[in-house]
Scaffold this motif. Structure first.
Motif, PDB file in Angstrom:
ATOM      1  N   THR A   1       0.810  -1.232   0.000  1.00 24.55           N
ATOM      2  CA  THR A   1       0.000   0.000   0.000  1.00 24.55           C
ATOM      3  C   THR A   1       0.842   1.280   0.000  1.00 24.55           C
ATOM      4  O   THR A   1       0.534   2.258   0.665  1.00 24.55           O
ATOM      5  CB  THR A   1      -0.996   0.038   1.189  1.00 24.55           C
TER       6      THR A   1
ATOM      7  N   SER B   1      -6.966  15.004   1.969  1.00 26.34           N
ATOM      8  CA  SER B   1      -5.841  14.125   2.318  1.00 26.34           C
ATOM      9  C   SER B   1      -6.406  12.826   2.913  1.00 26.34           C
ATOM     10  O   SER B   1      -7.587  12.752   3.277  1.00 26.34           O
ATOM     11  CB  SER B   1      -4.898  14.821   3.297  1.00 26.34           C
TER      12      SER B   1
ATOM     13  N   THR C   1      -1.988   6.729  -2.821  1.00 23.57           N
ATOM     14  CA  THR C   1      -3.034   5.710  -2.744  1.00 23.57           C
ATOM     15  C   THR C   1      -4.411   6.304  -3.046  1.00 23.57           C
ATOM     16  O   THR C   1      -5.422   5.659  -2.823  1.00 23.57           O
ATOM     17  CB  THR C   1      -3.040   5.019  -1.357  1.00 23.57           C
TER      18      THR C   1
ATOM     19  N   SER D   1      -0.232  18.990   5.681  1.00 27.52           N
ATOM     20  CA  SER D   1       1.177  19.118   6.076  1.00 27.52           C
ATOM     21  C   SER D   1       2.130  18.966   4.893  1.00 27.52           C
ATOM     22  O   SER D   1       3.204  19.543   4.867  1.00 27.52           O
ATOM     23  CB  SER D   1       1.520  18.090   7.155  1.00 27.52           C
TER      24      SER D   1
END
Ligand SMILES: Cc1cc2nc3c(=O)[nH]c(=O)nc-3n(C[C@H](O)[C@H](O)[C@H](O)COP(=O)(O)OP(=O)(O)OC[C@H]3O[C@@H](n4cnc5c(N)ncnc54)[C@H](O)[C@@H]3O)c2cc1C
Length: 332
Positions: free
Chosen positions: A143, A246, A264, A279
């Motif tokens: 992942t 996000s 992903t 961030s």
């Protein structure tokens, strides 16, 4: 030109037009072919495929193999696999790049099974590392925690390649190349499904998504709550932008996965990306590095996003929203 043992790119047509992903692969295919002094062959299947052949040359191929067949009018994976198998068995390419679109993934997987070939799926890079003809494929694994290098021992070396990784070549109308019209028998194969008609959506019905919008507003954990996210969504709507998020917002169940930007999630290439309370972690950055202009608002002056944003505002995102809205509306 000798067509065998070359680098081949499968050209996907969308409504008769070469898909942007196929153009990206022609760019990478040219680089691979040049590095081994090989030829680059574009390979198109479908009804009306011949019309796109000249363009494939203009975008960098040395030759194009065209399979123009009414039975291949729309993508049907069992027929396309049969046709592809016939062409590949005849020309024996060394490398075959297929775009990791829905249809490309389907075709790649079926070809791999039908021809007993290794397939490296969803690659994000590839190249020759040694002197022989082996390509090293790079793809995310576990992942996205690791990037692994993979070699395939079967030939042709087959891979599907993710979109928005490579850049296509600039179109050169002066390029010349060979166009070969190929017929396929399909060996009596019958379609497993049949498309009976297309009804294109009207412009009003087409939803603004993070992959098609010119402006994307990205909301991060800094929005603090679903109510905070709603304020950012309202801001995005007010400036005609799509809303992206996000991963933590998807993990919290505040937004669906289709809105996630990142390794992903989706890789996006808008003209403007406005990151609010994000961030700038590497997994997020990898999804937006093709954005032309990145504007970030973050209360932490040391946030990593300021290392790659073109413009930054250090402050509370909710204070910045009305100012941004006013300024953007002035220039729209
Ligand atoms: C295998 C794997 C795959 C991943 N894939 C993805 C992916 O595809 N996409 C993705 O996004 N992440 C992905 N991640 C997660 C990634 O590592 C980060 O954890 C994630 O991107 C952080 O999201 P964030 O920036 O919203 O949150 P945080 O890192 O928590 O950052 C929040 C930011 O908001 C700022 N802030 C807080 N309040 C305010 C305010 N009021 N105003 C302004 N700024 C404020 C803070 O200073 C902080 O910088 C993946 C991680 C792993 C391990």
């Amino acid at each position: 030109m000798e067509l065998k043992q070359n680098v081949w790119v499968y050209i996907e047509l969308v409504n008769g037009t070469i898909s942007p992903l196929s153009l990206e692969l022609l760019g990478k295919g040219r680089e691979l072919a040049d590095s081994k002094k090989n030829g680059l062959v574009g390979w198109i299947m479908g009804e009306g495929a011949a019309a796109a052949a000249e363009q494939v040359i203009g975008y960098g191929a040395d030759a194009v193999v065209v399979v123009d067949n009414p039975e291949l009018a729309s993508f049907e994976s069992s027929l396309y696999t049969k046709a592809a198998e016939e062409v590949l068995n005849k020309y024996e390419p060394n490398v075959v790049l297929i775009g990791a679109s829905h249809n490309g993934r389907d075709l790649g997987g079926r070809l791999s099974a039908a021809m007993n070939l290794g397939l490296v799926a969803d690659c994000i890079n590839c190249g020759y590392e040694g002197d022989d003809d082996s390509i090293t494929w790079i793809r995310p694994a576990f992942t996205g925690k690791l990037f692994v290098k993979i070699l395939t021992t079967t030939r042709p070396q087959l891979a599907t390649i993710s979109d928005k990784i490579f850049r296509g070549n600039v179109f050169d109308a002066g390029r010349t190349g060979e166009i070969i019209h190929e017929t396929v028998s399909l060996n009596g194969a019958k379609p497993l499904q049949q498309v009976v008609g297309f009804e294109p959506l009207s412009a009003e019905e087409q939803e603004l998504t993070i992959t098609n919008a010119e402006i994307v507003v990205g909301a991060g954990r800094g929005v603090g709550s679903p109510e905070g996210l709603q304020k950012v969504a309202d801001f995005a709507a007010s400036i005609g932008a799509a809303l992206g998020v996000s991963k933590p917002l998807v993990d919290s169940g505040w937004a669906p996965h289709e809105k996630q930007v990142g390794i992903t999630g989706s890789k996006i290439a808008p003209k403007i990306y406005i990151a609010l309370g994000i961030s700038g972690a590497i997994q997020h950055k990898l999804g937006l590095q093709d954005a032309e202009l990145i504007i970030a608002v973050n209360s932490d002056p040391d946030a990593p996003i300021f290392e790659f944003a073109h413009y930054g505002i250090v402050g509370d995102l909710f204070d910045a929203l009305p100012v941004l809205e006013e300024e953007i509306k002035k220039i729209k």
